[in-house]
Design an enzyme around this catalytic site. Structure first.
Site, PDB file in Angstrom:
ATOM      1  N   THR A  16       1.109  -1.191  -0.297  1.00 28.20           N
ATOM      2  CA  THR A  16       0.112  -0.124  -0.038  1.00 28.20           C
ATOM      3  C   THR A  16       0.493   1.281   0.214  1.00 28.20           C
ATOM      4  OG1 THR A  16      -0.396   0.114   2.422  1.00 28.20           O
ATOM      5  CG2 THR A  16      -2.001  -1.280   1.075  1.00 28.20           C
ATOM      6  N   GLY A  17       0.212   1.972  -0.556  1.00 29.25           N
ATOM      7  CA  GLY A  17       1.288   3.614  -0.624  1.00 29.25           C
ATOM      8  C   GLY A  17       2.440   3.184  -1.225  1.00 29.25           C
ATOM      9  N   SER A  20       5.380   6.073  -3.691  1.00 33.32           N
ATOM     10  CA  SER A  20       6.552   7.403  -4.077  1.00 33.32           C
ATOM     11  C   SER A  20       7.584   6.000  -2.808  1.00 33.32           C
ATOM     12  CB  SER A  20       6.747   8.347  -3.966  1.00 33.32           C
ATOM     13  OG  SER A  20       5.408   8.872  -2.584  1.00 33.32           O
ATOM     14  N   GLY A  21       8.726   7.295  -2.216  1.00 33.23           N
ATOM     15  CA  GLY A  21       8.935   6.185  -1.093  1.00 33.23           C
ATOM     16  C   GLY A  21       9.620   4.994  -0.944  1.00 33.23           C
ATOM     17  N   SER A 145       7.292   3.920  12.521  1.00 33.54           N
ATOM     18  CA  SER A 145       7.949   5.450  12.721  1.00 33.54           C
ATOM     19  C   SER A 145       9.321   5.210  13.787  1.00 33.54           C
ATOM     20  CB  SER A 145       7.524   6.830  12.394  1.00 33.54           C
ATOM     21  OG  SER A 145       8.159   7.476  12.810  1.00 33.54           O
ATOM     22  N   TYR A 158       1.006  11.802  15.232  1.00 32.64           N
ATOM     23  CA  TYR A 158       1.946  11.179  14.449  1.00 32.64           C
ATOM     24  C   TYR A 158       2.429   9.699  15.262  1.00 32.64           C
ATOM     25  CZ  TYR A 158       5.307   9.556  10.767  1.00 32.64           C
ATOM     26  OH  TYR A 158       6.374   8.552  10.105  1.00 32.64           O
TER      27      TYR A 158
HETATM   28  N1  LIG Z   1      10.234   9.643   5.674  1.00 28.79           N
HETATM   29  C1  LIG Z   1      10.769   8.937   6.771  1.00 28.79           C
HETATM   30  O1  LIG Z   1      11.447   9.897   7.174  1.00 28.79           O
HETATM   31  C2  LIG Z   1       9.425   8.170   7.243  1.00 28.79           C
HETATM   32  C3  LIG Z   1      10.225   7.756   8.356  1.00 28.79           C
HETATM   33  C4  LIG Z   1       9.898   6.926   9.510  1.00 28.79           C
HETATM   34  C5  LIG Z   1       8.333   6.391   8.785  1.00 28.79           C
HETATM   35  N2  LIG Z   1       7.216   6.804   7.325  1.00 28.79           N
HETATM   36  C6  LIG Z   1       6.354   6.169   7.191  1.00 28.79           C
HETATM   37  O2  LIG Z   1       7.088   5.675   5.813  1.00 28.79           O
HETATM   38  C7  LIG Z   1       5.723   4.856   5.339  1.00 28.79           C
HETATM   39  C8  LIG Z   1       6.169   6.077   3.996  1.00 28.79           C
HETATM   40  O3  LIG Z   1       6.519   7.167   3.514  1.00 28.79           O
HETATM   41  P1  LIG Z   1       7.648   8.205   2.422  1.00 28.79           P
HETATM   42  O4  LIG Z   1       8.425   8.029   3.920  1.00 28.79           O
HETATM   43  O5  LIG Z   1       7.665   6.539   1.964  1.00 28.79           O
HETATM   44  O6  LIG Z   1       6.856   8.818   1.833  1.00 28.79           O
HETATM   45  P2  LIG Z   1       5.900   9.192   0.688  1.00 28.79           P
HETATM   46  O7  LIG Z   1       6.537   9.295  -0.604  1.00 28.79           O
HETATM   47  O8  LIG Z   1       4.552  10.692   0.860  1.00 28.79           O
HETATM   48  O9  LIG Z   1       5.028   7.905  -0.274  1.00 28.79           O
HETATM   49  C9  LIG Z   1       4.441   8.370   1.273  1.00 28.79           C
HETATM   50  C10 LIG Z   1       3.008   6.367   0.267  1.00 28.79           C
HETATM   51  O10 LIG Z   1       1.190   6.799   0.712  1.00 28.79           O
HETATM   52  C11 LIG Z   1       0.299   6.527  -0.161  1.00 28.79           C
HETATM   53  N3  LIG Z   1      -0.539   7.092   1.083  1.00 28.79           N
HETATM   54  C12 LIG Z   1      -0.458   8.461   2.156  1.00 28.79           C
HETATM   55  N4  LIG Z   1      -1.722   8.436   1.939  1.00 28.79           N
HETATM   56  C13 LIG Z   1      -2.607   7.122   1.425  1.00 28.79           C
HETATM   57  C14 LIG Z   1      -3.974   6.592   1.728  1.00 28.79           C
HETATM   58  N5  LIG Z   1      -5.086   7.182   2.592  1.00 28.79           N
HETATM   59  N6  LIG Z   1      -4.220   5.273   0.843  1.00 28.79           N
HETATM   60  C15 LIG Z   1      -3.201   5.202   0.189  1.00 28.79           C
HETATM   61  N7  LIG Z   1      -1.810   5.542  -0.292  1.00 28.79           N
HETATM   62  C16 LIG Z   1      -1.012   6.552   0.678  1.00 28.79           C
HETATM   63  C17 LIG Z   1       0.260   8.055  -0.834  1.00 28.79           C
HETATM   64  O11 LIG Z   1       0.392   7.674  -2.076  1.00 28.79           O
HETATM   65  P3  LIG Z   1      -0.491   8.019  -3.079  1.00 28.79           P
HETATM   66  O12 LIG Z   1      -0.161  10.150  -2.139  1.00 28.79           O
HETATM   67  O13 LIG Z   1       0.073   8.371  -4.452  1.00 28.79           O
HETATM   68  O14 LIG Z   1      -1.916   8.452  -2.533  1.00 28.79           O
HETATM   69  C18 LIG Z   1       2.690   7.532  -0.908  1.00 28.79           C
HETATM   70  O15 LIG Z   1       2.857   6.647  -2.195  1.00 28.79           O
HETATM   71  C19 LIG Z   1       4.917   5.913   5.851  1.00 28.79           C
HETATM   72  O16 LIG Z   1       3.901   5.024   7.062  1.00 28.79           O
HETATM   73  C20 LIG Z   1       5.263   7.028   6.802  1.00 28.79           C
HETATM   74  O17 LIG Z   1       4.687   7.005   8.058  1.00 28.79           O
HETATM   75  C21 LIG Z   1       8.691   7.503   6.750  1.00 28.79           C
END
Ligand SMILES: NC(=O)c1ccc[n+]([C@@H]2O[C@H](COP(=O)([O-])OP(=O)(O)OC[C@H]3O[C@@H](n4cnc5c(N)ncnc54)[C@H](OP(=O)(O)O)[C@@H]3O)[C@@H](O)[C@H]2O)c1
Length: 259
Positions: A16-17, A20-21, A145, A158
């Site tokens: 899921t998601g 990107s990222g 996280s 968060y």
């Molecule tokens: N980056 C960090 O430093 C960090 C650290 C710890 C944990 N995380 C966690 O890692 C995960 C991925 O985040 P990322 O850092 O890779 O950021 P990201 O590039 O912004 O990716 C987030 C992804 O989640 C999707 N998304 C968001 N809300 C959604 C929803 N309601 N339904 C379906 N898809 C949804 C977005 O897709 P669309 O926008 O295309 O819908 C995108 O594919 C998240 O759970 C975040 O909390 C991030």
């Protein structure tokens, strides 16, 4: 429990998601192993872009499904059932962030973050269950996280959702073990993704953050994808209900407010 009996080429994994990222990087990593992958997101244009980048033909399915809407997740499960009949793995990764002082937290903001990060993760697994059962078991990885391990000012909502995600891994890891389903969470540190750039838009602010990381660099989506691929594979077949921190040493070193 040994989920390694299914070769990668016979595996189907939901990410899921995946637009990107970390989700996109994990989809790429799993496809490189030969698995079939289903990626989700909320936006058709971003899903099309991810499908073009991943370029995996009929081994990839991109489905629009909002993780915060259980009806979307039910429809997603129907689509996966029709196309592949089962799921061997799930990376419940979709998440949103929001950082602000407590007095600025509104009810809408609380609902927005908990809706995707906590309710969304629970119902993702809930709707995937029959498909995991159809595979005879599998592996689920939840994206938590580092903030669930430390007191980061401004992260009340968060971090609470991520503590909930870690709790889900513990509970569901126990609850589903008898069905040969392992459930773990990962706790990434500072990972440079779109979310990171939205939260820390000024590059001048990156250096002090990097200074908190003992390994001396910010993380990449690929750093996380590698560990998630391990947890989704049979190479981790004796690990369940755990949380793995992927943070370059940040959590042990972070100047914590809570211990
Ligand atoms: N980056 C960090 O430093 C960090 C650290 C710890 C944990 N995380 C966690 O890692 C995960 C991925 O985040 P990322 O850092 O890779 O950021 P990201 O590039 O912004 O990716 C987030 C992804 O989640 C999707 N998304 C968001 N809300 C959604 C929803 N309601 N339904 C379906 N898809 C949804 C977005 O897709 P669309 O926008 O295309 O819908 C995108 O594919 C998240 O759970 C975040 O909390 C991030």
């Amino acid at each position: 429990m040994n989920t390694d009996r299914t070769p990668a080429a016979d595996r189907t994994v939901l990410v899921t998601g995946g637009t990107s990222g970390m989700g996109l990087a994990t989809a790429r990593r799993l496809l490189a192993d030969g698995s079939r992958v289903v990626v989700t997101g909320r936006d058709d244009a971003r899903l099309d872009r991810a499908a073009r980048l991943l370029d995996a033909g009929d081994r990839l399915l991109a489905v629009r499904a909002d993780a915060a809407v259980p009806a979307d997740l039910a429809r997603l499960a129907d689509t996966v059932r029709e196309r592949y009949g089962k799921l061997d793995g799930v990376f419940a990764n979709a998440g949103v962030a929001g950082f602000r002082p407590l007095e600025e937290v509104t009810e809408d903001e609380f609902d927005r973050i908990t809706g995707t990060n906590l309710k969304g993760v629970l119902f993702t697994v809930r709707h995937a269950l029959p498909l995991l059962d159809a595979a005879g078991g599998g592996s689920v990885v939840l994206n938590a996280s580092w903030t669930q391990h430390r007191g980061l000012p401004g992260a009340a909502v968060y971090a609470a959702t991520k503590a909930g995600v870690r709790s889900l891994a513990r509970t569901l890891g126990s609850e589903l073990a008898g069905r040969r389903i392992r459930v773990n969470s990962v706790s990434p540190g500072y990972i440079v993704t779109e979310m990171f750039h939205r939260a820390v838009p000024d590059p001048a602010d990156h250096e002090p953050i990097r200074g908190h990381v003992p390994l001396g660099r910010l993380g990449t989506a690929e750093d996380v994808a590698e560990t998630v691929a391990f947890l989704l594979s049979d190479r981790s077949s004796y690990i369940t209900a755990q949380d793995i921190v992927i943070d370059g040493g940040l959590v042990p070193a972070f100047p914590s407010l809570t211990g």
